[in-house]
Design a protein around this motif. Sequence first.
Motif, mmCIF file in Angstrom:
data_model
loop_
_atom_site.group_PDB
_atom_site.id
_atom_site.type_symbol
_atom_site.label_atom_id
_atom_site.label_comp_id
_atom_site.label_asym_id
_atom_site.label_seq_id
_atom_site.Cartn_x
_atom_site.Cartn_y
_atom_site.Cartn_z
ATOM 1 N N PRO A 231 13.881 -8.774 -7.363
ATOM 2 C CA PRO A 231 13.676 -7.543 -8.145
ATOM 3 C C PRO A 231 12.829 -6.476 -7.481
ATOM 4 C CG PRO A 231 12.332 -9.345 -9.010
ATOM 5 C CD PRO A 231 13.240 -9.948 -7.973
ATOM 6 N N GLU A 232 11.973 -6.847 -6.530
ATOM 7 C CA GLU A 232 11.061 -5.860 -5.944
ATOM 8 C C GLU A 232 11.792 -4.814 -5.092
ATOM 9 O OE1 GLU A 232 8.501 -9.428 -6.761
ATOM 10 O OE2 GLU A 232 10.484 -9.127 -5.884
ATOM 11 N N ILE A 233 11.403 -3.578 -5.277
ATOM 12 C CA ILE A 233 11.801 -2.484 -4.383
ATOM 13 C C ILE A 233 10.513 -2.000 -3.731
ATOM 14 C CG2 ILE A 233 12.745 -0.162 -4.222
ATOM 15 C CD1 ILE A 233 14.591 -0.842 -6.528
ATOM 16 N N ILE A 234 10.439 -2.089 -2.413
ATOM 17 C CA ILE A 234 9.152 -1.895 -1.734
ATOM 18 C C ILE A 234 8.994 -0.549 -1.039
ATOM 19 C CG2 ILE A 234 9.010 -4.390 -1.397
ATOM 20 C CD1 ILE A 234 9.530 -3.842 1.630
ATOM 21 N N SER A 235 9.972 0.324 -1.177
ATOM 22 C CA SER A 235 9.862 1.602 -0.469
ATOM 23 C C SER A 235 10.710 2.664 -1.145
ATOM 24 C CB SER A 235 10.337 1.447 0.983
ATOM 25 O OG SER A 235 11.746 1.252 1.015
ATOM 26 N N LYS A 236 10.478 3.911 -0.738
ATOM 27 C CA LYS A 236 11.357 5.018 -1.100
ATOM 28 C C LYS A 236 12.278 5.263 0.091
ATOM 29 C CE LYS A 236 7.910 7.800 -1.827
ATOM 30 N NZ LYS A 236 7.119 9.013 -2.144
ATOM 31 N N GLU A 237 13.569 5.270 -0.158
ATOM 32 C CA GLU A 237 14.548 5.500 0.909
ATOM 33 C C GLU A 237 15.506 6.613 0.489
ATOM 34 O OE1 GLU A 237 14.169 3.934 3.755
ATOM 35 O OE2 GLU A 237 12.610 2.589 2.982
ATOM 36 N N PRO A 238 15.075 7.874 0.621
ATOM 37 C CA PRO A 238 15.980 8.984 0.334
ATOM 38 C C PRO A 238 16.974 9.146 1.487
ATOM 39 C CG PRO A 238 13.851 9.816 1.047
ATOM 40 C CD PRO A 238 13.733 8.325 1.011
#
Length: 342
Positions: free
Chosen positions: A218-225
């Motif tokens: 479930p973890e999302i560890i960054s912003k990736e635009p």
Amino acid sequence: MKKTLLSAAIGAAVFGFGAHAASAATLDDVKEKGFVTCGVSTGLQGFSAPDSEGNWSGLDVDYCRAIAAAIFGDPSKAKFVALTATDRFPALQSGEVDVLTRNTTWTLSRDTSLGLDFRTVNYYDGQGFMVPKDLGVSSAKELSGAAVCVQSGTTTELNLADYFKSNGMEYNPVVFEALEDVNNAFNQGRCDVYTTDQSGLYAIRLTLTDPDNYMILPEIISKEPLGPAWRQGDDQWGDVVTWTHFAMLNAEEFGITSENVDEIAETSDNPGIMRLLGTEPDGKMGADLGLDEKWAYNIIKTVGNYGEVFDKDVGQGSPLKIERGLNALWTNGGLQYGPPIR
């Protein structure tokens, strides 16, 4: 006097460099050669991947085709160059490709020191982790000591190091340059964990020997635009690339699709729609971009609006079944927002 002359010479050199950069004319070059060349990934289902006959498909591929439709009225005038994470930036800098429409994260260093420009995001993403279900973990916080497969030359590799360090965990990186090699290593059990953008994990899971045996944590560890990139100093080309995306967003917001665009073009007296579709008397939206007034109509008619493309490539109409989430229109609680065409 010598100092004055030297300063003048340096100033002239700087001015000359700036003038050269600003006069770069990718749009003219593209029109002259008759097609646009886009750098894409070496194969990521849903974003850019070739079939057995070499026919490309995916969200990033359709972005390139939309640019071709805007310029030529023909999406087939798009050519694709498969690029690894390592060679994508040199290929753009050298002019091998006109634009990167390849899952590439917009960061400060890429936007400055690499001499590239970013201005829009066609997919909001974030880095995640995929593991075999029999590993027996339910959170990334339980991965200390794990062997992690990761692609080199990516923000993914840097984010991985930051995440484990900030959480006081250790890991063993298993690093490859080519995405295919990372996929094969994970499929063969050479590492416990696969990390990349979460959208990529959904795509990669479908390619594994037994997809049902794997889960995405479930973890999302960054912003990736993720968005297109082009060479700095070519604002006109940047406008074409940027407004191609915005046109697709505005079309979706207006409810204009590839199926109904002709009817709406013939009957609508909405000024915003008329400017978008090039039916406004004495309109000059296309001319301001260096394009035909039907530039946006051609995108919508031949490629579709953003929602249509998202759905068939990565959404509910695709094998990936990714929810719109942050990539929903702003009117539906998402981040996708097309500035007005006026």
